[in-house]
Design a protein around this motif. Sequence first.
Motif, PDB file in Angstrom:
ATOM      1  N   SER A   1       0.810  -1.003  -0.083  1.00 34.91           N
ATOM      2  CA  SER A   1       0.015  -0.049  -0.071  1.00 34.91           C
ATOM      3  C   SER A   1       0.868   1.206   0.180  1.00 34.91           C
ATOM      4  N   LEU A   2       1.840   1.098   0.545  1.00 36.50           N
ATOM      5  CA  LEU A   2       2.957   2.409   0.854  1.00 36.50           C
ATOM      6  C   LEU A   2       3.521   2.710  -0.709  1.00 36.50           C
ATOM      7  N   MET A   3       3.640   1.620  -1.393  1.00 37.03           N
ATOM      8  CA  MET A   3       4.106   1.835  -2.781  1.00 37.03           C
ATOM      9  C   MET A   3       3.284   2.748  -3.551  1.00 37.03           C
ATOM     10  N   TYR A   4       2.064   2.185  -3.696  1.00 37.92           N
ATOM     11  CA  TYR A   4       1.118   2.957  -4.802  1.00 37.92           C
ATOM     12  C   TYR A   4       0.515   4.188  -4.087  1.00 37.92           C
ATOM     13  N   THR A   5       0.563   4.438  -2.677  1.00 40.60           N
ATOM     14  CA  THR A   5       0.101   5.784  -1.934  1.00 40.60           C
ATOM     15  C   THR A   5       1.216   6.642  -1.899  1.00 40.60           C
ATOM     16  N   VAL A   6       2.379   6.341  -1.697  1.00 40.89           N
ATOM     17  CA  VAL A   6       3.269   7.438  -1.184  1.00 40.89           C
ATOM     18  C   VAL A   6       4.573   7.197  -2.567  1.00 40.89           C
ATOM     19  N   VAL A   7       4.998   5.966  -2.638  1.00 40.36           N
ATOM     20  CA  VAL A   7       6.253   6.242  -3.471  1.00 40.36           C
ATOM     21  C   VAL A   7       5.865   6.224  -4.952  1.00 40.36           C
ATOM     22  N   THR A   8       4.817   5.878  -5.376  1.00 38.62           N
ATOM     23  CA  THR A   8       4.423   5.977  -6.999  1.00 38.62           C
ATOM     24  C   THR A   8       4.301   7.359  -7.226  1.00 38.62           C
ATOM     25  N   PRO A   9       3.366   8.084  -6.261  1.00 39.42           N
ATOM     26  CA  PRO A   9       2.994   9.670  -6.901  1.00 39.42           C
ATOM     27  C   PRO A   9       4.315  10.483  -6.366  1.00 39.42           C
ATOM     28  N   MET A  10       5.429   9.722  -5.600  1.00 41.10           N
ATOM     29  CA  MET A  10       6.524  10.517  -5.357  1.00 41.10           C
ATOM     30  C   MET A  10       7.357  10.651  -6.654  1.00 41.10           C
ATOM     31  N   LEU A  11       7.585   9.171  -7.236  1.00 38.52           N
ATOM     32  CA  LEU A  11       8.361   8.838  -8.303  1.00 38.52           C
ATOM     33  C   LEU A  11       7.846   9.442  -9.756  1.00 38.52           C
ATOM     34  N   ASN A  12       6.570   9.533  -9.728  1.00 38.29           N
ATOM     35  CA  ASN A  12       5.932  10.112 -11.172  1.00 38.29           C
ATOM     36  C   ASN A  12       6.551  11.441 -11.708  1.00 38.29           C
ATOM     37  N   PRO A  13       6.799  12.517 -10.805  1.00 34.89           N
ATOM     38  CA  PRO A  13       7.421  13.613 -11.317  1.00 34.89           C
ATOM     39  C   PRO A  13       8.882  13.282 -12.010  1.00 34.89           C
ATOM     40  N   PHE A  14       9.726  12.334 -11.132  1.00 31.84           N
ATOM     41  CA  PHE A  14      10.754  12.299 -11.712  1.00 31.84           C
ATOM     42  C   PHE A  14      11.089  11.433 -13.023  1.00 31.84           C
ATOM     43  N   ILE A  15      10.033  10.613 -12.987  1.00 31.32           N
ATOM     44  CA  ILE A  15      10.097   9.881 -14.226  1.00 31.32           C
ATOM     45  C   ILE A  15       9.758  10.564 -15.253  1.00 31.32           C
ATOM     46  N   TYR A  16       8.753  11.467 -15.261  1.00 36.66           N
ATOM     47  CA  TYR A  16       8.092  12.145 -16.285  1.00 36.66           C
ATOM     48  C   TYR A  16       9.507  13.194 -16.855  1.00 36.66           C
ATOM     49  N   SER A  17       9.814  13.991 -15.466  1.00 37.99           N
ATOM     50  CA  SER A  17      10.980  15.029 -16.056  1.00 37.99           C
ATOM     51  C   SER A  17      12.455  14.626 -16.587  1.00 37.99           C
ATOM     52  N   LEU A  18      12.735  13.180 -16.013  1.00 36.12           N
ATOM     53  CA  LEU A  18      13.764  13.017 -16.254  1.00 36.12           C
ATOM     54  C   LEU A  18      14.267  12.222 -17.548  1.00 36.12           C
ATOM     55  N   ARG A  19      13.100  11.825 -17.976  1.00 39.99           N
ATOM     56  CA  ARG A  19      12.844  11.102 -19.598  1.00 39.99           C
ATOM     57  C   ARG A  19      12.321  12.004 -20.481  1.00 39.99           C
ATOM     58  N   ASN A  20      12.032  13.224 -20.236  1.00 41.39           N
ATOM     59  CA  ASN A  20      11.184  14.130 -21.127  1.00 41.39           C
ATOM     60  C   ASN A  20      11.744  15.415 -21.396  1.00 41.39           C
ATOM     61  N   ARG A  21      12.443  15.643 -22.426  1.00 43.27           N
ATOM     62  CA  ARG A  21      13.282  16.660 -22.616  1.00 43.27           C
ATOM     63  C   ARG A  21      12.488  17.934 -22.530  1.00 43.27           C
ATOM     64  N   ASP A  22      11.451  18.128 -23.099  1.00 42.89           N
ATOM     65  CA  ASP A  22      10.829  19.257 -22.958  1.00 42.89           C
ATOM     66  C   ASP A  22      10.263  19.914 -21.278  1.00 42.89           C
ATOM     67  N   ILE A  23       9.979  18.642 -20.755  1.00 45.54           N
ATOM     68  CA  ILE A  23       9.851  19.142 -19.284  1.00 45.54           C
ATOM     69  C   ILE A  23      11.209  19.547 -18.603  1.00 45.54           C
ATOM     70  N   SER A  24      11.880  18.766 -18.903  1.00 46.84           N
ATOM     71  CA  SER A  24      13.399  19.068 -18.370  1.00 46.84           C
ATOM     72  C   SER A  24      13.778  20.320 -18.604  1.00 46.84           C
ATOM     73  N   ARG A  25      13.670  20.994 -19.862  1.00 53.14           N
ATOM     74  CA  ARG A  25      14.320  22.086 -20.242  1.00 53.14           C
ATOM     75  C   ARG A  25      13.408  23.177 -19.628  1.00 53.14           C
ATOM     76  N   THR A  26      11.965  22.962 -19.370  1.00 53.29           N
ATOM     77  CA  THR A  26      11.279  24.021 -18.870  1.00 53.29           C
ATOM     78  C   THR A  26      11.387  24.077 -17.260  1.00 53.29           C
ATOM     79  N   LEU A  27      11.799  22.867 -16.657  1.00 55.09           N
ATOM     80  CA  LEU A  27      11.971  22.865 -15.205  1.00 55.09           C
ATOM     81  C   LEU A  27      13.348  23.555 -14.879  1.00 55.09           C
ATOM     82  N   LYS A  28      14.331  23.489 -15.689  1.00 51.32           N
ATOM     83  CA  LYS A  28      15.651  23.912 -15.654  1.00 51.32           C
ATOM     84  C   LYS A  28      15.396  25.514 -15.621  1.00 51.32           C
ATOM     85  N   ARG A  29      14.642  26.012 -16.658  1.00 57.35           N
ATOM     86  CA  ARG A  29      14.316  27.529 -17.076  1.00 57.35           C
ATOM     87  C   ARG A  29      13.721  28.165 -15.693  1.00 57.35           C
TER      88      ARG A  29
END
Length: 302
Positions: free
Chosen positions: A268-296
């Motif tokens: 339960s901890l995995m999908y209530t805490v860990v998964t929502p925490m990792l989602n921003p990193f998954i999408y930002s680290l593997r997405n150049r557009d979001i990474s560029r916008t976040l850096k800016r």
Amino acid sequence: IFFLDRCSSIIRMYNLTHVSEFHLMGFSDDPDLQLVLFGLFLPMYLITVLGNLLLILAVSSDPHLHTPMYFFLSNLSLADICLTSTTVPKMIVDILTHNRVISYVGCLTQMSLFMGFACMDDMLLTVMAYDRFVAICHPLHYAVTVSAHRCALLLLASVFLSLHTEIANFFCDPSQLLNLSCSDPLLNSVVTYIVGVMFGFFPLLGIFFSYYKIVSSVLKIPSSEGRYKAFSTCSSHLSAVCLFYGTGIGVYFGSDVSYSSITGMEASLMYTVVTPMLNPFIYSLRNRDISRTLKRILSWRA
């Protein structure tokens, strides 16, 4: 709610004490571990909220990210924040106060909100798979098929579908709460599996179908570079799907014989805490557009 109301009526019928509160088991009764747990879960919650808020800010502030894919992604981040906020703050307060009691009404409220936001996560992941399917398999029709009007309708449909004693966990987990009801255990199991099929099996079947079509289309691309670019647009979404569904299925479809309280809480901890925490990193680290916008954004803030 139906089961608990039925349980309460039976209790009153036999002149027994009315159920007014529940006791959450928590992760440990060891006083020495309470500060460790507090130091673990508070940063995880803050990272989850701040990471998802940054993702929402990046999408909303960059006109280049005003596309259907990022529209659904920002709403997924919002759902993740709400999902985590229904359980983790209560758990952190319980650790600090050494009080794991939750009222009857509070438990039902927490369970309802948790189910709603979890189902919304589920529906949004399915809609995002459909978005990738149209983008890769029917790119020429993408602007028409996934128009702004249709995106709004898909989001509203996701929201609409989402509204539909001692508990061995750190929050009011529906799978554990049903075990305490006074109704027929077989009926409880039937209801659990019906809900699981509606909000688990069918959406997952839609995701599998979308990716079956995606893989079939990508394999027809002659160049390896083109195939890599097509697959790379789906990798973040696939990672999020595996995290969310993998832990969810482990909790709700695991065998009752092999189920243990600690194992259930860890899953339960995995999908209530860990998964929502990792989602921003998954999408930002593997997405150049979001990474560029976040850096800016971060450099501008600095």
